[in-house]
Design an enzyme around this catalytic site. Sequence first.
Site: not given
Length: 376
Positions: A126, A156
């Site tokens: 992540h 991200d």
Amino acid sequence: MTNGPLHGLRVVEMAGIGPAPLAGQFLSDLGAQVTLITRKSGKANKADINNRGKRSIALNLKDAQGIEAAMRLIGTADVLIEGFRPGVMERMGLGPDDCLRENPRLVYGRMTGWGQTGPMSQMAGHDINYLGITGVLHAIGKKDLPPIPPLNIGADYAGGTMFLLLGLLSALFERQHSGRGQVIDAAMVDGAPALLALIHSMIAMGQWGEQRESNWLDGGAPFYRSYECADGKYVSVGPLEPQFHAQLLDLAGLPPDHQASQMNTAEWPQRHDDYAQVFRRKTRDEWAKLFDGTDACVAPVLTWSEAPLHPHMQARGVFTQVDGVTQVTPAPRFSRSAPGPVGKPPAPGADTETVLAELGYDADTIAGLRDSGTLT
């Protein structure tokens, strides 16, 4: 949406999470027709901002006819976006080789954290992990506490979504000359550190150290950090340039002799305390009013609910509401081909029959696909 600079661009997006859906949202915001392939029909969710303005088709991608329908749709597209682990699309029969054979002009955008290759490419991860391995996370936070993740913006969205979009639009430009599509390998571990070109330059020049909260832009400088005010709220302070710093000292009532030693890092720790005491003398909004219209580079730190109400945000129309859901309007602004109002997110599978009809399926075939479980 029918307007915008990307009007006429046809995008197929494989349903997923994270930076790929945001990339699809931005393309849709700017006028592209984005058709989302999802695995199951469902109810609309008005808060699903990443899917606003898109169409949705539900296909069983474990079914040969579902793959055939997906490939037919991809054959009509300019761009494909997918955010699966490397190899997932290949195993479904929708890998780059398959799709480019069907549609040689396709720009095939692949979004991952670790990249399509490398020893970590098959590992889960992540944003915080990608920032960790690139050195970015180490630089963020208090020097005597663990590093703080900057939400999921750094890897991200900044290192992922934005570099995917850069790759897609670059390949579309190149296609105008070559007539051929290509594959974009957008990896967050590539994009996130690329954003630190300025920091890498400062490191190379000996102007940035590895200890957190000890540098210009990481909270180390007393003139580049947030301060608590009398009401427990905060102001952001950032006058890097000497002429702006001088205004801060004057308007805040700080010692004018600080100007001559602004860059003396030995003075910074004590000045943190001195400046903190000064900013506790007024409320956040009192400080905001005092600094409004100046070049002292001071602005209030607003909450999520306060930001849409700020006069500057309202004047620029940064926020809007769609079905009672507050969200950001499309960015950037265009002088001529301005996008239309943002659309609503579709119910998963809401456009299945419409899209299939556009692809040449007749009503009986569509009914058969539904009965067979190809359409979910």
